[in-house]
Scaffold this active site. Sequence first.
Site, PDB file in Angstrom:
ATOM      1  N   ARG A 146       0.831  -1.200   0.000  1.00 11.51           N
ATOM      2  CA  ARG A 146       0.000   0.000   0.000  1.00 11.51           C
ATOM      3  C   ARG A 146       0.867   1.252   0.000  1.00 11.51           C
ATOM      4  NH1 ARG A 146      -4.470   0.184  -2.088  1.00 11.51           N
ATOM      5  NH2 ARG A 146      -5.093  -1.656  -0.942  1.00 11.51           N
ATOM      6  N   GLU A 149       2.274   1.501  -3.459  1.00  7.54           N
ATOM      7  CA  GLU A 149       1.219   1.947  -4.365  1.00  7.54           C
ATOM      8  C   GLU A 149       0.987   3.452  -4.255  1.00  7.54           C
ATOM      9  OE1 GLU A 149      -3.185   0.290  -5.478  1.00  7.54           O
ATOM     10  OE2 GLU A 149      -2.839   0.819  -3.377  1.00  7.54           O
ATOM     11  N   SER A 172      17.569  12.703  -2.515  1.00  7.11           N
ATOM     12  CA  SER A 172      18.512  11.672  -2.090  1.00  7.11           C
ATOM     13  C   SER A 172      17.838  10.704  -1.133  1.00  7.11           C
ATOM     14  CB  SER A 172      19.715  12.312  -1.396  1.00  7.11           C
ATOM     15  OG  SER A 172      20.548  11.325  -0.825  1.00  7.11           O
TER      16      SER A 172
END
Length: 218
Positions: A146, A149, A172
């Site tokens: 999740r 995503e 970075s």
Amino acid sequence: ALFSDQSMKMLSRYACRAPHHAMAFQYQRKASRRFLPAAVINQSSQTSCSYYSSISSIDVAERTKRLLDAKTQSGLTYDELASKLGVTNTYAAQLLLGQAKLTKETAVKLQEALPSASPEDVHEMQSTYPMRSFDEQILKEPNVYRTYEAITHYGEAIKSIINEQCGDGIMSAIDFYCDVGTTTGKHGERRVVITFNGKFLPHIEQKMDDSTAKSPRD
């Protein structure tokens, strides 16, 4: 049970990186010593795995198990441990999981915070360089997926705003701080807050006059 579900997952993760080492654990050890459960061996043999010849993944997995046990025995949360070490909570977790190198200064604090951690393990955390990586199987874990995503879904928007505010470059992940916390929503619900704080690294114009390895070369 000798191994908790959390430790089983962690052992599986590291065993997967060195299946040839994991298979050696099929031979029974003396009862006084820990051994890798058959479930881990079976999982590692059924998964497409990679391994590194420069480190012993089994050693890292066993050390991780001992450190997690020491944290449990201390009764400290990651927030509390991080406060004692003077690092972010995710970095405290990374240290125990073998994904970050322990400094000499922080080692003293870690030994005080986790008194049951062995001096040998704490020394090993300082003297070896971690193999920072991940097993692609972790993306099947709902919590991790999740988060992945969310980053990919908002990725183009995030890039556009970084470019607008900082210019042509990237954030970075080395000069970087990560923190996980919670807050209370408008309706009293608990909400997760993940902070990424990374130095901006601009892409450079590759001027020949600045290059220390100019072409053509012999």
